[in-house]
Design an enzyme around this catalytic site. Structure first.
Site, PDB file in Angstrom:
ATOM      1  N   TYR A   1      -1.045  -3.387  18.897  1.00 26.54           N
ATOM      2  CA  TYR A   1      -0.342  -3.979  18.044  1.00 26.54           C
ATOM      3  C   TYR A   1      -0.238  -5.391  18.045  1.00 26.54           C
ATOM      4  CZ  TYR A   1       3.735  -5.994  15.729  1.00 26.54           C
ATOM      5  OH  TYR A   1       4.573  -6.800  14.845  1.00 26.54           O
TER       6      TYR A   1
ATOM      7  N   LYS B   1      -2.057  -8.459  15.871  1.00 27.31           N
ATOM      8  CA  LYS B   1      -1.317  -9.607  15.348  1.00 27.31           C
ATOM      9  C   LYS B   1      -1.959 -10.989  15.616  1.00 27.31           C
ATOM     10  CE  LYS B   1       1.658  -9.397  13.000  1.00 27.31           C
ATOM     11  NZ  LYS B   1       1.829  -9.385  11.230  1.00 27.31           N
TER      12      LYS B   1
ATOM     13  N   ALA C   1       2.397  -7.708   5.033  1.00 28.98           N
ATOM     14  CA  ALA C   1       1.775  -6.175   5.280  1.00 28.98           C
ATOM     15  C   ALA C   1       1.391  -6.111   6.471  1.00 28.98           C
ATOM     16  CB  ALA C   1       0.716  -6.326   4.087  1.00 28.98           C
TER      17      ALA C   1
ATOM     18  N   LYS D   1       0.860  -1.331   0.009  1.00 32.72           N
ATOM     19  CA  LYS D   1      -0.032  -0.079  -0.121  1.00 32.72           C
ATOM     20  C   LYS D   1       0.979   1.265   0.080  1.00 32.72           C
ATOM     21  CE  LYS D   1      -3.770   1.825   2.734  1.00 32.72           C
ATOM     22  NZ  LYS D   1      -4.408   1.467   4.391  1.00 32.72           N
TER      23      LYS D   1
ATOM     24  N   THR E   1       4.624 -12.295  14.911  1.00 39.35           N
ATOM     25  CA  THR E   1       5.554 -11.780  16.183  1.00 39.35           C
ATOM     26  C   THR E   1       5.426 -12.469  17.349  1.00 39.35           C
ATOM     27  OG1 THR E   1       5.921  -9.809  17.382  1.00 39.35           O
ATOM     28  CG2 THR E   1       3.724  -9.987  16.470  1.00 39.35           C
ATOM     29  N   ASP E   2       6.648 -12.234  18.049  1.00 39.97           N
ATOM     30  CA  ASP E   2       6.752 -13.098  19.381  1.00 39.97           C
ATOM     31  C   ASP E   2       5.571 -12.356  20.303  1.00 39.97           C
ATOM     32  OD1 ASP E   2       8.229 -10.857  19.724  1.00 39.97           O
ATOM     33  OD2 ASP E   2       9.736 -11.949  20.570  1.00 39.97           O
ATOM     34  N   GLU E   3       5.337 -10.971  19.917  1.00 37.56           N
ATOM     35  CA  GLU E   3       4.740 -10.266  20.980  1.00 37.56           C
ATOM     36  C   GLU E   3       3.227 -10.669  21.358  1.00 37.56           C
ATOM     37  OE1 GLU E   3       5.321  -5.923  20.375  1.00 37.56           O
ATOM     38  OE2 GLU E   3       7.248  -6.382  19.398  1.00 37.56           O
TER      39      GLU E   3
ATOM     40  N   ILE F   1      -3.996  -4.967   1.124  1.00 40.26           N
ATOM     41  CA  ILE F   1      -4.407  -6.463   1.325  1.00 40.26           C
ATOM     42  C   ILE F   1      -5.839  -6.594   1.461  1.00 40.26           C
ATOM     43  CG2 ILE F   1      -2.016  -7.316   1.884  1.00 40.26           C
ATOM     44  CD1 ILE F   1      -3.042  -7.239   4.851  1.00 40.26           C
TER      45      ILE F   1
END
Ligand code: NAD
Ligand code: TYD
Length: 361
Positions: free
Chosen positions: A158, A162, A80, A32, A132-134, A58
């Site tokens: 965030y 995810k 993305a 984008k 992500t590991d977050e 997307i």
């Protein structure tokens, strides 16, 4: 042919540059071009017919469906995303829009395409979702590192967005049989990283003699991985990962934030003598902590190491040294990225006075 989304961002551009350096397989890159997307990252490919860039979202089902039918990719790699925790605190809407709704729309289009395939084209297709590991939340100092079985406990908008996208990907595998793969990786660093994230921000600020803002006490721990090791892991998962599975990726490089910044300062002291700064570590400045700041992330990467025979090649010191070298060699890239939007973010987030009023320790 593969379809990569978010290929003008940090990890996406590294992934595409490495892919085309090693393989004769074309890449359609759907991006984008948000503030984080930058076609300069792909300037080395300007004459390469194997890189087909398409500007788009997307979440645009019609566009994605058209691209899938036109190019018939054997895999989709979804990079993305809105990716910066601090921006997800001040403006979460874009994170919900792209990371959750966008991933959902992408899955819908990909699932329809995949259902229409036959034979080996259908059997060999893969949807690789880069996460992500977050999503696993925060560890205390004594807890074991995250395995793939660790429960999801995201802390920030965030990581919650995810986590939502990971759940959707798993649901499309369970419900429709879509051959998905998920990777949950620790913090990356390396060339082309937008200087809002810790390591490039510190390098860029230090080079211009500005404060190095450390949140809270600086004792939060992240598990750092050079982006090139992440890209190798993604290619390996795509090649040999088992559909429906998740793979954690990490570098066994747990460092406190203050250690990271001190390493950068010490390396800069050796690599870049400056008239402006006699001692880079004097620029270190402790600022207000991030709300909900996760204390520690750590990855247990035994599954990908044992099952897919992957391991990182860079140590933290070798990777950071190379990264500083890259930023020093690419000061034009740094200057070009410091647009009005970038300066506005820095001022809005750190305040206009950061370089005047804060105690230097
Ligand atoms: P980035 O912010 O540098 O790049 C994201 C890219 O996605 C940009 O080019 C942007 O233009 C594009 N994009 C954003 N919204 C879009 C949309 N709706 N449609 C199409 N393109 C869109 O991010 P990054 O650091 O390269 O991260 C890539 C992926 O890897 C993300 O999913 C992130 O969650 C994940 N990840 C990042 C790290 C890290 O340390 N950077 C670690 C683990 C996982
Ligand atoms: P960041 O690069 O934003 O990645 P993440 O929050 O996704 O882990 O931040 C890495 C660590 O560095 C995190 O603990 C927050 C901290 N940090 C600072 O101390 N100062 C800063 O200016 C930034 C951007 C991050």
């Amino acid at each position: 042919m593969i379809l990569v989304t978010g290929g003008a961002g940090f990890i996406g551009s590294n992934f595409i540059l490495e892919w085309l350096a090693q393989l004769d397989e074309a890449v359609v890159n759907l991006d984008k071009l948000t503030y984080a997307g930058n076609l300069q990252n792909l300037a080395l490919l300007s004459d390469n017919a194997y890189h087909i860039f398409v500007r788009g979202d997307i979440g645009d089902n019609e566009l994605v469906s058209k691209l899938l039918i036109q190019y018939q990719p054997r895999a989709v790699i979804n990079l993305a995303a809105e990716s910066h925790v601090d921006r997800s605190i001040s403006g979460p809407g874009a994170f919900i829009h792209t990371n959750i709704v966008g991933t959902f729309q992408l899955l819908e289009a990909v699932n329809t395409y995949w259902q229409s395939l036959h034979g080996t084209q259908k059997g060999d297709f893969r949807f690789l979702h880069v996460s992500t590991d977050e999503v696993y939340g925060s560890l205390n100092q004594h807890e074991a590192a995250f395995t793939e079985k660790h429960r999801y406990q995201p802390s920030s908008p965030y990581s919650a967005s995810k986590a939502g996208s990971d759940h959707l990907v798993n649901a499309y595998h369970r419900t429709h049989g879509l051959p998905t793969l998920i990777t949950n990786c620790s913090n990356n660093y390396g060339p082309y990283q937008f200087p809002e994230k810790l390591i490039p921000l510190m390098i860029v600020n230090a080079l211009s003699g500005k404060s190095l803002p450390i949140y809270g006490d600086g004792m939060q721990i992240r598990d750092w991985l050079h982006v090139s090791d992440h890209c190798t892991a993604l290619r390996r998962v795509l090649e040999a990962g088992k559909p429906g599975e998740t793979y954690n990726i990490g570098g066994r490089n747990e460092k406190t934030n203050i250690e990271v910044v001190q390493t950068i300062c010490a390396l800069l002291q050796k690599l870049h003598e400056s008239d402006k700064v006699s001692d880079y570590s004097k620029l270190i400045t402790f600022v207000k902590d991030r709300p909900g700041h996760d204390r520690r992330y750590a990855i247990d990467a035994r599954k990908i190491e044992c099952e897919l025979d992957w391991e990182p090649t860079e140590t933290f010191e070798s990777g950071v040294r190379k990264t500083i070298g890259w930023y020093l060699d690419n000061l034009n890239w740094v200057t070009d990225i410091q647009t009005g939007e970038y300066r506005q973010w820095i001022e809005q987030h750190y305040g206009p006075d950061i370089d005047e009023n804060i105690t230097v320790r």
